[in-house]
Scaffold this motif. Structure first.
Motif, short mmCIF file in Angstrom:
data_model
loop_
_atom_site.label_atom_id
_atom_site.label_comp_id
_atom_site.label_asym_id
_atom_site.label_seq_id
_atom_site.Cartn_x
_atom_site.Cartn_y
_atom_site.Cartn_z
N ASN A 31 0.82 -1.21 0.00
CA ASN A 31 0.00 0.00 0.00
C ASN A 31 0.85 1.26 0.00
OD1 ASN A 31 -2.32 -1.71 0.49
ND2 ASN A 31 -1.55 -1.86 2.57
N TYR A 50 -3.29 0.06 -3.51
CA TYR A 50 -3.05 -1.16 -2.74
C TYR A 50 -2.40 -2.25 -3.59
CZ TYR A 50 -7.59 -2.19 -4.81
OH TYR A 50 -8.63 -2.36 -5.68
N GLY A 96 0.59 -4.75 3.76
CA GLY A 96 -0.58 -5.60 3.87
C GLY A 96 -1.89 -4.86 4.06
N GLN A 97 -2.92 -5.62 4.40
CA GLN A 97 -4.26 -5.10 4.58
C GLN A 97 -4.57 -4.96 6.06
OE1 GLN A 97 -6.35 -4.17 2.06
NE2 GLN A 97 -4.61 -4.53 0.73
N GLY A 98 -5.71 -4.34 6.32
CA GLY A 98 -6.13 -4.22 7.71
C GLY A 98 -5.60 -2.98 8.37
N ASN A 99 -6.01 -2.78 9.59
CA ASN A 99 -5.74 -1.50 10.24
C ASN A 99 -4.65 -1.56 11.28
OD1 ASN A 99 -7.03 -3.02 12.15
ND2 ASN A 99 -8.29 -1.36 12.90
N ARG A 100 -3.90 -2.66 11.35
CA ARG A 100 -2.94 -2.78 12.43
C ARG A 100 -1.56 -2.25 12.09
NH1 ARG A 100 -6.94 -2.99 15.78
NH2 ARG A 100 -8.16 -4.91 15.69
N GLN A 101 -1.33 -1.99 10.84
CA GLN A 101 0.00 -1.58 10.41
C GLN A 101 0.12 -0.06 10.37
OE1 GLN A 101 2.39 -3.74 10.02
NE2 GLN A 101 1.01 -5.47 10.32
N PRO A 102 1.18 0.48 10.96
CA PRO A 102 1.38 1.93 10.86
C PRO A 102 1.89 2.30 9.48
CG PRO A 102 3.23 0.92 11.97
CD PRO A 102 2.23 -0.19 11.72
N SER B 32 -7.64 1.00 15.55
CA SER B 32 -6.22 1.12 15.86
C SER B 32 -5.91 2.60 15.96
CB SER B 32 -5.36 0.48 14.78
OG SER B 32 -5.44 -0.91 14.83
N PHE B 34 -2.80 5.66 16.64
CA PHE B 34 -1.37 5.93 16.51
C PHE B 34 -1.09 7.37 16.94
CE2 PHE B 34 -0.74 2.19 13.81
CZ PHE B 34 -1.97 2.03 13.21
N TYR B 36 1.97 10.16 15.96
CA TYR B 36 3.14 10.46 15.16
C TYR B 36 3.70 11.82 15.60
CZ TYR B 36 1.97 6.89 11.63
OH TYR B 36 1.71 5.71 10.96
N ASN B 94 -7.40 4.49 12.75
CA ASN B 94 -7.63 3.65 11.59
C ASN B 94 -8.67 2.61 11.97
OD1 ASN B 94 -7.58 2.09 9.32
ND2 ASN B 94 -5.36 1.97 9.19
N ASN B 97 -9.58 -0.54 7.62
CA ASN B 97 -9.09 -0.57 6.24
C ASN B 97 -7.88 0.35 6.17
OD1 ASN B 97 -10.10 2.08 6.25
ND2 ASN B 97 -12.07 1.37 5.51
#
Lengths: 114, 112
Positions: A31, A50, A96-102, B32, B34, B36, B94, B97
């Motif tokens: 993404n 994406y 990746g997908q989803g909302n957990r990644q900063p 989620s 965050f 920054y 977030n 999505n």
């Protein structure tokens, strides 16, 4: 560490010019995002992608287009620059997908349209 | 719908005193969250993130934040401010999505 590189830190262009802002990430992220940042408004999403050759409009896509021909590169295009597009532009990427990644950000391009 | 509100556009503290930057969010789902930090003419750097594990989250540079679902808040704190903490801070939510919503930012000033 993830590295997101924006090709220019500062850019000055004239009204009506076609402007390209380039962004490259080195961590194989699916993404990628383009934001503009204006005082008091925070960051606003212009476009995101994406996958290669895929793009989605964000909140303020008018006057912009994007290109993603390779996974690592995401270009923002101002078809005919106008003075109200003077701003700080930030590119970001995420895995990746989803909302957990900063999101991981580049250092930004400060664009002035004269 | 989801949104995030940073309650202070500008916070000023003295070096060595505590920092509190406030953030409230609204989200229909478990979000989620965050924080920054952005130093002048730089991009955004991740300080910390909450992703439904421990509600007290520790980040870099001595910052931490507590997720309070009942108050829909995610305030950022640091026990003792340092001059190098002077920057702009963004709270981000977030939902489920790639749609990240940014607060308008809080500018932190640290006085000697």
């Amino acid at each position: 560490d993830v590295k997101v590189t924006q090709s220019s830190r500062y850019l000055v262009k004239r009204t009506g010019e076609k402007v390209f802002l380039e962004c490259v990430q080195d961590m194989d992220h699916e993404n990628m995002f383009w934001y503009r940042q204006d005082p008091g408004l925070g960051l606003r999403l212009i476009y995101f992608s994406y996958d290669v050759k895929m793009k989605e409009k964000g909140d303020i896509p008018e006057g912009y287009s994007v290109s993603r021909e390779k996974k690592e590169r995401f270009s923002l295009i101002l078809e005919s620059a106008s003075t109200n597009q003077t701003s700080m532009y930030l590119c970001a990427s995420t895995l990746g997908q989803g909302n957990r990644q900063p999101q991981h950000f580049g250092d930004g391009t400060r664009l002035s349209i004269l | 719908a989801q949104s995030v509100t940073q309650l202070d556009s500008h916070v000023s503290v003295s070096e060595g005193t505590p920092v509190l930057l406030r953030c409230n969010y609204s989200s229909s789902y478990s979000p989620s969250l965050f924080w920054y930090v952005q130093h002048p003419n730089k991009g955004l750097q991740l300080l910390l993130k909450y992703t439904s594990a421990a509600t007290l989250v520790k980040g870099i540079n001595g910052f931490e934040a507590e997720f309070k679902k009942s108050e829909t808040s995610f305030h950022l704190t640091k026990p003792s401010a340092h001059m190098s903490d002077a920057a702009e801070y963004f709270c981000v939510v977030n939902m489920n999505n790639n749609d990240m919503r940014f607060g308008a930012g809080t500018r932190l000033t640290v006085k000697p």
